[in-house]
Design an enzyme around this catalytic site. Structure first.
Site, PDB file in Angstrom:
ATOM      1  N   HIS A   1      -8.162   1.441  -4.508  1.00  0.00           N
ATOM      2  CA  HIS A   1      -8.908   0.975  -2.832  1.00  0.00           C
ATOM      3  C   HIS A   1      -9.619   2.764  -2.556  1.00  0.00           C
ATOM      4  O   HIS A   1      -9.028   3.260  -1.821  1.00  0.00           O
ATOM      5  CB  HIS A   1      -8.692   0.595  -1.795  1.00  0.00           C
ATOM      6  CG  HIS A   1      -9.209   0.280  -0.883  1.00  0.00           C
ATOM      7  ND1 HIS A   1      -8.815   0.091   0.269  1.00  0.00           N
ATOM      8  CD2 HIS A   1     -10.782   0.652  -1.037  1.00  0.00           C
ATOM      9  CE1 HIS A   1     -10.002   0.061   1.573  1.00  0.00           C
ATOM     10  NE2 HIS A   1     -10.832   0.282   0.944  1.00  0.00           N
TER      11      HIS A   1
ATOM     12  N   MET B   1     -11.831   4.447  -1.105  1.00  0.00           N
ATOM     13  CA  MET B   1     -12.492   5.105   0.211  1.00  0.00           C
ATOM     14  C   MET B   1     -13.838   6.346   0.334  1.00  0.00           C
ATOM     15  O   MET B   1     -12.846   7.474   0.834  1.00  0.00           O
ATOM     16  CB  MET B   1     -11.278   4.955   1.671  1.00  0.00           C
ATOM     17  CG  MET B   1     -10.653   4.438   1.876  1.00  0.00           C
ATOM     18  SD  MET B   1      -9.787   3.504   3.015  1.00  0.00           S
ATOM     19  CE  MET B   1      -8.510   3.601   1.703  1.00  0.00           C
TER      20      MET B   1
ATOM     21  N   SER C   1       1.144  -0.730  -0.267  1.00  0.00           N
ATOM     22  CA  SER C   1      -0.396   0.561   0.153  1.00  0.00           C
ATOM     23  C   SER C   1       1.306   1.436  -0.239  1.00  0.00           C
ATOM     24  O   SER C   1       1.621   1.109   0.573  1.00  0.00           O
ATOM     25  CB  SER C   1      -1.170  -0.522   1.154  1.00  0.00           C
ATOM     26  OG  SER C   1      -1.383   0.883   1.474  1.00  0.00           O
TER      27      SER C   1
ATOM     28  N   HIS D   1      -0.893  -1.240  -4.051  1.00  0.00           N
ATOM     29  CA  HIS D   1      -2.346  -1.031  -4.148  1.00  0.00           C
ATOM     30  C   HIS D   1      -2.848   0.561  -3.481  1.00  0.00           C
ATOM     31  O   HIS D   1      -1.724   1.204  -3.104  1.00  0.00           O
ATOM     32  CB  HIS D   1      -2.387  -1.826  -2.461  1.00  0.00           C
ATOM     33  CG  HIS D   1      -4.098  -1.615  -1.977  1.00  0.00           C
ATOM     34  ND1 HIS D   1      -5.259  -1.911  -2.024  1.00  0.00           N
ATOM     35  CD2 HIS D   1      -4.197  -0.429  -1.098  1.00  0.00           C
ATOM     36  CE1 HIS D   1      -5.996  -1.677  -1.130  1.00  0.00           C
ATOM     37  NE2 HIS D   1      -5.898  -1.257  -0.638  1.00  0.00           N
TER      38      HIS D   1
ATOM     39  N   MET E   1      -8.483   8.562  -0.997  1.00  0.00           N
ATOM     40  CA  MET E   1      -9.769   8.818   0.724  1.00  0.00           C
ATOM     41  C   MET E   1      -9.985  10.049   0.258  1.00  0.00           C
ATOM     42  O   MET E   1      -8.905  11.215  -0.096  1.00  0.00           O
ATOM     43  CB  MET E   1      -9.035   9.599   1.755  1.00  0.00           C
ATOM     44  CG  MET E   1      -8.087   7.168   2.095  1.00  0.00           C
ATOM     45  SD  MET E   1      -7.157   7.754   3.901  1.00  0.00           S
ATOM     46  CE  MET E   1      -6.315   5.604   3.311  1.00  0.00           C
TER      47      MET E   1
ATOM     48  N   ASP F   1      -4.577   4.073  -1.979  1.00  0.00           N
ATOM     49  CA  ASP F   1      -5.928   4.067  -1.157  1.00  0.00           C
ATOM     50  C   ASP F   1      -6.240   5.803  -1.199  1.00  0.00           C
ATOM     51  O   ASP F   1      -5.278   6.967  -1.938  1.00  0.00           O
ATOM     52  CB  ASP F   1      -5.360   3.924   0.209  1.00  0.00           C
ATOM     53  CG  ASP F   1      -5.173   3.221   1.286  1.00  0.00           C
ATOM     54  OD1 ASP F   1      -6.170   1.779   0.256  1.00  0.00           O
ATOM     55  OD2 ASP F   1      -4.255   2.603   1.188  1.00  0.00           O
TER      56      ASP F   1
ATOM     57  N   MET G   1      -7.134   5.788   8.627  1.00  0.00           N
ATOM     58  CA  MET G   1      -6.906   6.448   9.874  1.00  0.00           C
ATOM     59  C   MET G   1      -5.146   6.004   9.768  1.00  0.00           C
ATOM     60  O   MET G   1      -4.680   6.548  10.639  1.00  0.00           O
ATOM     61  CB  MET G   1      -6.853   5.577  10.883  1.00  0.00           C
ATOM     62  CG  MET G   1      -9.326   4.998  10.967  1.00  0.00           C
ATOM     63  SD  MET G   1      -9.967   7.009  10.850  1.00  0.00           S
ATOM     64  CE  MET G   1     -10.050   7.005  12.520  1.00  0.00           C
TER      65      MET G   1
ATOM     66  N   ASP H   1      -7.009  -5.933   4.336  1.00  0.00           N
ATOM     67  CA  ASP H   1      -6.616  -4.761   4.231  1.00  0.00           C
ATOM     68  C   ASP H   1      -6.839  -4.185   5.303  1.00  0.00           C
ATOM     69  O   ASP H   1      -7.357  -3.267   6.081  1.00  0.00           O
ATOM     70  CB  ASP H   1      -7.779  -3.990   3.057  1.00  0.00           C
ATOM     71  CG  ASP H   1      -5.968  -3.106   2.943  1.00  0.00           C
ATOM     72  OD1 ASP H   1      -5.462  -2.023   3.405  1.00  0.00           O
ATOM     73  OD2 ASP H   1      -7.294  -1.434   2.298  1.00  0.00           O
TER      74      ASP H   1
END
Ligand code: DX5
Ligand code: ZN
Length: 234
Positions: free
Chosen positions: A64, A66, A8, A31, A35, A33, A141, A179
């Protein structure tokens, strides 16, 4: 299938993403993320950075999302070059339509569950998906690159087991990704429970040799899978 390890980049240096991608050559996917500071309390990156990263590395991108409104945004991540796009079921308005659209645009379609979201209501959707992501921490987080991630929630192991049983029951090719908090001390439990795709942020980028950390995690996962009942009794 051999276990897949997806580092990640949330734990990488965002100013040196191309180098950080090279540092994990041999990883199965990167990966990424995404956000939006609404679905989760953190803000990371968006479509333009995914586009640049896709040009900068040969490792396929596992995005991914989010974010809120994935129905609107997910197709843009396929166009930006992602090979796999994961949306959260808690945020999607029409998950079946969205999964079909992601596939139709040429990427693998994947759906994620937050820790408190059960798998059972979504059993009938599984054939529409190429991967299911089970969050093993609360998403969003992990903030500081280079710092340890959150502690792995081992209360998620029964959900991983039940999901693997559903995949077997329906005879699906679906990949099962975990994950959050995946490391040398937790990856074997995940593989034993039925996961076959492993996201690892701090466990890879916090290591002195990230590429070696990927290989070591894969070896651990493969040997735990070889002993796991879900992988043997077919
Ligand atoms: C959590 C992210 C994860 C995170 C994992 O919100 O979805 O992908 O980067 O980091 P580690 O492996 O350090 O827990
Ligand atoms: Zn993630």
């Amino acid at each position: 299938m051999a276990a897949q390890i997806n580092p990640s980049i949330l734990s990488a240096d965002f100013a040196r993403l191309a180098d950080e991608a090279k540092a994990v050559e041999g990883a199965d996917w990167l990966h990424v993320d995404v956000m939006d500071n609404h679905f989760v309390p953190n803000l990371t990156l968006g479509v333009p950075i995914v586009e640049s990263l896709a040009r900068a590395t040969d490792t396929p991108l596992d995005c991914h999302l989010m974010i809120e409104a994935p129905d609107r945004w997910a197709p843009q991540y396929v166009e930006a070059g992602a090979g796999s796009v994961t949306f959260h079921v808690e945020a999607a308005t029409a998950p079946v339509r969205l999964a079909r659209e992601i596939r139709a645009k040429g990427a693998r379609a994947s759906m994620a569950l937050r820790p408190a979201t059960p798998i059972e209501p979504y059993e009938d959707l599984l054939p529409e998906l190429d991967m299911l992501l089970i969050m093993t921490v609360e998403p969003g987080m992990t903030v500081e690159p280079g710092f340890g991630g959150q502690a792995f929630l081992d209360i998620m192991l029964p959900k991983i087991r039940r999901t693997r049983e559903l995949i077997k029951k329906h005879g699906l090719e679906l990949w099962l990704q975990v994950d959050g908090g995946v490391s040398a001390s937790t990856i074997e439990q995940c593989a034993d429970a039925g996961a076959d795709v492993f996201v690892a942020g701090s466990a890879v980028y916090g290591a002195s040799d990230p590429a070696e950390a990927v290989r070591a995690l894969r070896t651990q996962a493969d040997s735990a899978t070889a002993k796991a009942s879900w992988a043997c009794d077919h």
